[in-house]
Design a protein around this motif. Structure first.
Motif, PDB file in Angstrom:
ATOM      1  N   ARG A  13       0.854  -1.178   0.000  1.00 25.76           N
ATOM      2  CA  ARG A  13       0.000   0.000   0.000  1.00 25.76           C
ATOM      3  C   ARG A  13       0.891   1.228   0.000  1.00 25.76           C
ATOM      4  O   ARG A  13       2.091   1.140   0.265  1.00 25.76           O
ATOM      5  CB  ARG A  13      -0.950  -0.002   1.208  1.00 25.76           C
ATOM      6  CG  ARG A  13      -0.295   0.083   2.562  1.00 25.76           C
ATOM      7  CD  ARG A  13      -1.349   0.017   3.669  1.00 25.76           C
ATOM      8  NE  ARG A  13      -0.773   0.232   4.990  1.00 25.76           N
ATOM      9  CZ  ARG A  13      -0.244  -0.713   5.751  1.00 25.76           C
ATOM     10  NH1 ARG A  13      -0.182  -1.959   5.285  1.00 25.76           N
ATOM     11  NH2 ARG A  13       0.251  -0.433   6.941  1.00 25.76           N
ATOM     12  N   TYR A  14       0.284   2.374  -0.285  1.00 29.97           N
ATOM     13  CA  TYR A  14       1.032   3.628  -0.417  1.00 29.97           C
ATOM     14  C   TYR A  14       0.574   4.615   0.648  1.00 29.97           C
ATOM     15  O   TYR A  14      -0.610   4.691   0.978  1.00 29.97           O
ATOM     16  CB  TYR A  14       0.812   4.240  -1.797  1.00 29.97           C
ATOM     17  CG  TYR A  14       1.386   3.425  -2.935  1.00 29.97           C
ATOM     18  CD1 TYR A  14       2.708   3.609  -3.356  1.00 29.97           C
ATOM     19  CD2 TYR A  14       0.596   2.487  -3.598  1.00 29.97           C
ATOM     20  CE1 TYR A  14       3.227   2.862  -4.414  1.00 29.97           C
ATOM     21  CE2 TYR A  14       1.109   1.735  -4.653  1.00 29.97           C
ATOM     22  CZ  TYR A  14       2.420   1.933  -5.047  1.00 29.97           C
ATOM     23  OH  TYR A  14       2.936   1.194  -6.085  1.00 29.97           O
ATOM     24  N   SER A  15       1.529   5.390   1.135  1.00 28.78           N
ATOM     25  CA  SER A  15       1.205   6.369   2.164  1.00 28.78           C
ATOM     26  C   SER A  15       2.105   7.587   2.016  1.00 28.78           C
ATOM     27  O   SER A  15       3.052   7.605   1.225  1.00 28.78           O
ATOM     28  CB  SER A  15       1.378   5.739   3.553  1.00 28.78           C
ATOM     29  OG  SER A  15       1.010   6.646   4.566  1.00 28.78           O
ATOM     30  N   THR A  16       1.801   8.615   2.792  1.00 26.98           N
ATOM     31  CA  THR A  16       2.676   9.779   2.876  1.00 26.98           C
ATOM     32  C   THR A  16       3.907   9.414   3.703  1.00 26.98           C
ATOM     33  O   THR A  16       4.006   8.325   4.265  1.00 26.98           O
ATOM     34  CB  THR A  16       1.924  10.950   3.524  1.00 26.98           C
ATOM     35  OG1 THR A  16       1.340  10.490   4.759  1.00 26.98           O
ATOM     36  CG2 THR A  16       0.814  11.454   2.617  1.00 26.98           C
ATOM     37  N   PHE A  17       4.857  10.343   3.802  1.00 25.58           N
ATOM     38  CA  PHE A  17       6.137  10.055   4.444  1.00 25.58           C
ATOM     39  C   PHE A  17       6.126  10.541   5.887  1.00 25.58           C
ATOM     40  O   PHE A  17       5.597  11.620   6.194  1.00 25.58           O
ATOM     41  CB  PHE A  17       7.263  10.713   3.654  1.00 25.58           C
ATOM     42  CG  PHE A  17       7.365  10.197   2.248  1.00 25.58           C
ATOM     43  CD1 PHE A  17       8.125   9.084   1.957  1.00 25.58           C
ATOM     44  CD2 PHE A  17       6.649  10.804   1.225  1.00 25.58           C
ATOM     45  CE1 PHE A  17       8.187   8.573   0.666  1.00 25.58           C
ATOM     46  CE2 PHE A  17       6.702  10.316  -0.073  1.00 25.58           C
ATOM     47  CZ  PHE A  17       7.474   9.193  -0.349  1.00 25.58           C
TER      48      PHE A  17
END
Length: 312
Positions: free
Chosen positions: A203-207
Protein backbone atom coordinates in the motif's frame (compact mmCIF):
# COMPACT_ATOMS: atom_id res chain seq x y z
CA UNK A 1 -10.69 24.99 14.39
CA UNK A 2 -9.85 24.24 10.76
CA UNK A 3 -11.74 21.70 8.65
CA UNK A 4 -8.72 19.40 8.45
CA UNK A 5 -8.58 18.91 12.22
CA UNK A 6 -12.35 18.47 12.36
CA UNK A 7 -11.96 15.38 10.15
CA UNK A 8 -9.21 13.73 12.23
CA UNK A 9 -10.15 10.92 14.62
CA UNK A 10 -8.85 11.51 18.18
CA UNK A 11 -7.86 15.13 17.38
CA UNK A 12 -10.84 16.73 19.15
CA UNK A 13 -12.11 16.01 22.62
CA UNK A 14 -15.15 16.41 24.82
CA UNK A 15 -13.00 15.95 27.91
CA UNK A 16 -11.64 18.35 30.52
CA UNK A 17 -8.46 16.56 31.66
CA UNK A 18 -8.79 18.32 35.01
CA UNK A 19 -5.13 18.46 36.02
CA UNK A 20 -5.97 20.02 39.38
CA UNK A 21 -8.41 17.23 40.16
CA UNK A 22 -5.82 14.49 39.68
CA UNK A 23 -4.36 15.08 43.14
CA UNK A 24 -7.60 14.00 44.79
CA UNK A 25 -8.65 11.36 42.25
CA UNK A 26 -8.17 8.37 44.58
CA UNK A 27 -11.71 8.64 45.92
CA UNK A 28 -13.42 8.71 42.55
CA UNK A 29 -13.99 4.95 42.44
CA UNK A 30 -16.19 5.27 45.52
CA UNK A 31 -18.28 7.96 43.84
CA UNK A 32 -21.46 6.39 42.35
CA UNK A 33 -21.49 9.13 39.73
CA UNK A 34 -18.13 8.07 38.30
CA UNK A 35 -18.14 6.32 34.93
CA UNK A 36 -15.59 3.57 34.30
CA UNK A 37 -13.76 2.68 31.10
CA UNK A 38 -12.59 -0.94 31.30
CA UNK A 39 -9.35 -1.90 29.55
CA UNK A 40 -8.12 -5.36 28.63
CA UNK A 41 -4.58 -5.19 27.28
CA UNK A 42 -4.87 -2.91 24.20
CA UNK A 43 -8.66 -3.04 24.04
CA UNK A 44 -11.60 -1.36 25.77
CA UNK A 45 -15.12 -2.59 26.40
CA UNK A 46 -17.79 -1.15 24.09
CA UNK A 47 -21.55 -1.38 24.20
CA UNK A 48 -23.40 -3.90 22.01
CA UNK A 49 -24.04 -3.11 18.35
CA UNK A 50 -21.54 -0.28 18.07
CA UNK A 51 -23.17 1.88 20.72
CA UNK A 52 -19.99 3.54 21.98
CA UNK A 53 -17.85 2.84 25.03
CA UNK A 54 -19.52 0.85 27.82
CA UNK A 55 -18.87 3.32 30.64
CA UNK A 56 -21.73 2.71 33.07
CA UNK A 57 -20.37 -0.33 34.96
CA UNK A 58 -20.15 1.02 38.51
CA UNK A 59 -22.83 -1.37 39.79
CA UNK A 60 -21.97 -4.33 37.56
CA UNK A 61 -21.66 -7.32 39.89
CA UNK A 62 -19.48 -9.21 37.39
CA UNK A 63 -16.84 -6.49 37.36
CA UNK A 64 -13.76 -7.61 39.33
CA UNK A 65 -11.95 -5.51 41.89
CA UNK A 66 -10.66 -2.29 40.43
CA UNK A 67 -6.91 -2.01 39.83
CA UNK A 68 -4.58 0.68 38.55
CA UNK A 69 -7.23 3.41 38.15
CA UNK A 70 -6.34 6.28 35.85
CA UNK A 71 -8.32 9.50 36.05
CA UNK A 72 -9.12 10.60 32.50
CA UNK A 73 -11.00 13.80 33.34
CA UNK A 74 -14.52 15.20 33.29
CA UNK A 75 -17.09 15.51 30.53
CA UNK A 76 -17.36 19.04 29.12
CA UNK A 77 -20.67 18.27 27.45
CA UNK A 78 -23.47 15.75 28.14
CA UNK A 79 -22.89 12.22 26.86
CA UNK A 80 -25.75 9.92 25.92
CA UNK A 81 -25.23 6.25 26.74
CA UNK A 82 -26.52 3.37 24.58
CA UNK A 83 -29.34 2.76 27.08
CA UNK A 84 -30.54 6.35 26.69
CA UNK A 85 -29.22 7.58 30.05
CA UNK A 86 -27.34 10.87 29.86
CA UNK A 87 -24.13 11.62 31.79
CA UNK A 88 -24.13 15.32 32.53
CA UNK A 89 -21.31 17.83 32.14
CA UNK A 90 -18.73 17.31 34.88
CA UNK A 91 -19.13 13.52 35.12
CA UNK A 92 -15.72 12.03 36.04
CA UNK A 93 -14.29 9.17 33.94
CA UNK A 94 -11.79 6.64 35.31
CA UNK A 95 -10.03 3.87 33.35
CA UNK A 96 -9.28 0.53 35.04
CA UNK A 97 -7.38 -2.52 33.75
CA UNK A 98 -8.51 -6.14 34.11
CA UNK A 99 -6.94 -9.48 33.21
CA UNK A 100 -8.00 -11.72 30.33
CA UNK A 101 -9.88 -14.21 32.51
CA UNK A 102 -11.74 -11.38 34.23
CA UNK A 103 -12.63 -9.87 30.86
CA UNK A 104 -14.09 -13.18 29.69
CA UNK A 105 -16.29 -13.29 32.80
CA UNK A 106 -17.38 -9.70 32.38
CA UNK A 107 -18.06 -9.92 28.63
CA UNK A 108 -17.18 -13.09 26.65
CA UNK A 109 -18.05 -11.65 23.23
CA UNK A 110 -14.77 -10.80 21.46
CA UNK A 111 -16.35 -8.08 19.33
CA UNK A 112 -17.14 -6.14 22.51
CA UNK A 113 -13.37 -5.71 23.03
CA UNK A 114 -12.16 -3.94 19.84
CA UNK A 115 -8.80 -2.24 19.48
CA UNK A 116 -8.81 1.52 18.98
CA UNK A 117 -7.75 1.35 15.34
CA UNK A 118 -10.71 -0.99 14.72
CA UNK A 119 -13.37 1.04 16.49
CA UNK A 120 -12.15 4.64 16.33
CA UNK A 121 -14.26 5.59 13.31
CA UNK A 122 -17.42 4.19 14.91
CA UNK A 123 -16.98 6.18 18.15
CA UNK A 124 -18.03 9.79 18.60
CA UNK A 125 -15.34 12.35 19.34
CA UNK A 126 -15.71 12.10 23.13
CA UNK A 127 -15.48 8.29 23.25
CA UNK A 128 -12.66 8.17 20.69
CA UNK A 129 -10.70 10.74 22.69
CA UNK A 130 -11.30 8.87 25.96
CA UNK A 131 -10.12 5.61 24.40
CA UNK A 132 -7.00 7.24 22.92
CA UNK A 133 -6.15 8.93 26.22
CA UNK A 134 -6.65 5.74 28.24
CA UNK A 135 -4.56 3.67 25.83
CA UNK A 136 -1.72 6.20 25.75
CA UNK A 137 -1.42 6.55 29.52
CA UNK A 138 -1.76 2.77 30.02
CA UNK A 139 1.09 2.23 27.54
CA UNK A 140 3.15 4.69 29.56
CA UNK A 141 2.63 2.60 32.70
CA UNK A 142 3.52 -0.64 30.93
CA UNK A 143 6.79 0.85 29.74
CA UNK A 144 7.72 2.61 32.98
CA UNK A 145 7.54 0.07 35.77
CA UNK A 146 11.02 0.85 37.09
CA UNK A 147 12.88 4.13 37.59
CA UNK A 148 15.25 4.90 34.69
CA UNK A 149 17.62 6.46 37.27
CA UNK A 150 17.68 3.91 40.10
CA UNK A 151 15.87 0.80 38.83
CA UNK A 152 13.43 1.00 41.75
CA UNK A 153 9.86 -0.18 41.31
CA UNK A 154 7.52 2.70 40.42
CA UNK A 155 4.07 3.33 41.89
CA UNK A 156 1.23 5.40 40.43
CA UNK A 157 0.12 8.67 41.95
CA UNK A 158 -1.62 11.89 40.88
CA UNK A 159 -4.50 9.97 39.32
CA UNK A 160 -2.10 7.81 37.33
CA UNK A 161 -0.34 10.73 35.65
CA UNK A 162 2.88 10.43 37.66
CA UNK A 163 4.92 7.40 38.71
CA UNK A 164 7.49 7.52 41.48
CA UNK A 165 9.57 5.05 43.53
CA UNK A 166 7.44 3.66 46.35
CA UNK A 167 9.76 5.09 49.02
CA UNK A 168 9.90 8.52 47.34
CA UNK A 169 12.31 9.93 44.82
CA UNK A 170 12.35 11.47 41.37
CA UNK A 171 8.92 11.47 39.64
CA UNK A 172 8.53 10.18 36.08
CA UNK A 173 5.98 11.88 33.84
CA UNK A 174 4.32 10.57 30.65
CA UNK A 175 6.24 11.21 27.45
CA UNK A 176 4.98 11.70 23.91
CA UNK A 177 7.09 11.00 20.83
CA UNK A 178 6.47 13.66 18.15
CA UNK A 179 6.56 12.45 14.56
CA UNK A 180 6.04 14.43 11.37
CA UNK A 181 3.98 13.18 8.44
CA UNK A 182 3.94 14.98 5.11
CA UNK A 183 2.42 14.80 1.66
CA UNK A 184 4.63 16.09 -1.17
CA UNK A 185 3.14 17.71 -4.30
CA UNK A 186 4.98 18.51 -7.53
CA UNK A 187 4.50 21.36 -10.04
CA UNK A 188 1.93 19.27 -11.93
CA UNK A 189 -0.13 18.93 -8.72
CA UNK A 190 0.60 15.22 -8.33
CA UNK A 191 1.14 13.74 -4.86
CA UNK A 192 4.13 11.58 -3.99
CA UNK A 193 3.44 8.43 -1.97
CA UNK A 194 5.71 5.63 -0.83
CA UNK A 195 5.36 1.91 -0.12
CA UNK A 196 7.15 0.64 2.98
CA UNK A 197 9.30 -2.47 2.55
CA UNK A 198 7.34 -4.26 5.29
CA UNK A 199 3.83 -3.62 3.97
CA UNK A 200 2.33 -6.80 2.57
CA UNK A 201 0.11 -6.52 0.70
CA UNK A 202 1.59 -3.35 -0.74
CA UNK A 203 0.00 0.00 0.00
CA UNK A 204 1.03 3.63 -0.42
CA UNK A 205 1.20 6.37 2.16
CA UNK A 206 2.68 9.78 2.88
CA UNK A 207 6.14 10.05 4.44
CA UNK A 208 6.65 10.05 8.20
CA UNK A 209 9.34 9.85 10.85
CA UNK A 210 10.22 10.82 14.38
CA UNK A 211 11.56 14.26 15.23
CA UNK A 212 15.19 14.05 16.31
CA UNK A 213 16.74 16.00 19.23
CA UNK A 214 17.38 19.65 18.38
CA UNK A 215 15.14 19.49 15.29
CA UNK A 216 12.07 21.53 14.37
CA UNK A 217 9.04 19.89 12.80
CA UNK A 218 9.89 21.51 9.46
CA UNK A 219 13.49 20.30 9.61
CA UNK A 220 12.32 16.79 10.42
CA UNK A 221 9.91 16.81 7.46
CA UNK A 222 12.64 17.99 5.11
CA UNK A 223 15.10 15.37 6.36
CA UNK A 224 12.67 12.43 6.30
CA UNK A 225 11.52 13.01 2.72
CA UNK A 226 15.11 13.44 1.54
CA UNK A 227 16.21 10.27 3.35
CA UNK A 228 13.32 8.11 2.18
CA UNK A 229 12.64 9.46 -1.32
CA UNK A 230 15.52 11.75 -2.31
CA UNK A 231 13.07 14.64 -2.68
CA UNK A 232 13.83 18.26 -1.75
CA UNK A 233 10.74 19.94 -0.36
CA UNK A 234 9.87 23.60 0.08
CA UNK A 235 6.94 25.62 1.40
CA UNK A 236 5.83 23.37 4.24
CA UNK A 237 2.20 24.03 5.16
CA UNK A 238 1.08 22.85 8.58
CA UNK A 239 -2.31 21.13 8.54
CA UNK A 240 -2.97 19.72 12.01
CA UNK A 241 -1.97 17.01 14.45
CA UNK A 242 -3.36 13.67 15.63
CA UNK A 243 -2.57 11.74 18.80
CA UNK A 244 -1.46 8.24 17.84
CA UNK A 245 -1.13 6.09 20.98
CA UNK A 246 0.53 3.11 19.26
CA UNK A 247 2.28 3.32 21.64
CA UNK A 248 2.98 7.02 22.39
CA UNK A 249 3.15 9.29 19.36
CA UNK A 250 1.59 12.49 18.15
CA UNK A 251 1.58 12.98 14.38
CA UNK A 252 2.22 16.50 13.07
CA UNK A 253 0.80 16.80 9.56
CA UNK A 254 2.12 18.90 6.66
CA UNK A 255 1.75 19.38 2.93
CA UNK A 256 4.90 20.42 1.10
CA UNK A 257 6.02 21.14 -2.44
CA UNK A 258 8.80 19.52 -4.40
CA UNK A 259 11.56 22.00 -5.10
CA UNK A 260 10.71 23.32 -8.61
CA UNK A 261 14.38 23.00 -9.51
CA UNK A 262 14.24 19.21 -9.00
CA UNK A 263 13.00 16.91 -11.75
CA UNK A 264 10.20 14.71 -10.29
CA UNK A 265 11.70 11.77 -12.22
CA UNK A 266 14.80 11.89 -9.99
CA UNK A 267 12.85 10.92 -6.88
CA UNK A 268 13.93 7.45 -5.72
CA UNK A 269 13.16 5.15 -2.75
CA UNK A 270 15.93 4.46 -0.24
CA UNK A 271 15.29 0.68 -0.54
CA UNK A 272 15.84 0.32 3.19
CA UNK A 273 12.58 1.66 4.59
CA UNK A 274 10.78 2.57 1.36
CA UNK A 275 10.56 -0.01 -1.42
CA UNK A 276 8.78 2.14 -4.02
CA UNK A 277 7.77 5.76 -4.57
CA UNK A 278 5.16 6.90 -7.05
CA UNK A 279 3.55 10.12 -8.25
CA UNK A 280 -0.27 10.00 -8.34
CA UNK A 281 -2.74 12.18 -10.18
CA UNK A 282 -6.21 12.58 -8.71
CA UNK A 283 -7.60 10.14 -11.25
CA UNK A 284 -4.96 7.58 -10.30
CA UNK A 285 -5.75 8.07 -6.62
CA UNK A 286 -9.43 7.35 -7.30
CA UNK A 287 -8.41 4.18 -9.13
CA UNK A 288 -6.23 2.97 -6.25
CA UNK A 289 -8.26 3.77 -3.13
CA UNK A 290 -7.76 0.21 -1.86
CA UNK A 291 -3.98 0.84 -1.73
CA UNK A 292 -4.28 3.95 0.47
CA UNK A 293 -4.00 4.27 4.26
CA UNK A 294 -7.15 3.61 6.31
CA UNK A 295 -9.54 6.48 6.99
CA UNK A 296 -8.62 6.52 10.67
CA UNK A 297 -5.09 7.78 9.93
CA UNK A 298 -3.84 11.34 9.45
CA UNK A 299 -2.06 10.11 6.31
CA UNK A 300 -5.43 9.49 4.65
CA UNK A 301 -6.59 12.95 5.76
CA UNK A 302 -3.49 14.55 4.20
CA UNK A 303 -4.15 12.76 0.92
CA UNK A 304 -7.79 13.88 0.99
CA UNK A 305 -6.72 17.46 1.77
CA UNK A 306 -4.67 17.47 -1.43
CA UNK A 307 -7.40 15.61 -3.33
CA UNK A 308 -10.02 18.16 -2.35
CA UNK A 309 -12.49 16.00 -0.41
CA UNK A 310 -13.24 12.56 1.05
CA UNK A 311 -12.24 9.45 -0.85
CA UNK A 312 -15.10 7.07 -0.08
Amino acid sequence: MNDFVQRLPFALSGIDRDDLGRKSADGLLENPGTRILVQRRDTALVAPRGGGLALDLRENKNLPSYRDPIYLGKLVEPRENPDGRVDETGTPIVAVAIEDFEASQLEPEADRWPMLNESGLQLDRTDASLYAEALAIRNFHRNHQHSPLTGERLAMEHGGWVVRPEDGGQPVFPRVDPAIIIGVVDKDDRILLGANVNWKPKRYSTFAGFVEPGESFEQAATREVMEEAGARIVNHRYLGSQPWPFPASVMIGFLGELDPEQDPATVRPDNEEIAEVRWFTREEIRENIDLLPPRISISRAIIEEWYGGPLD
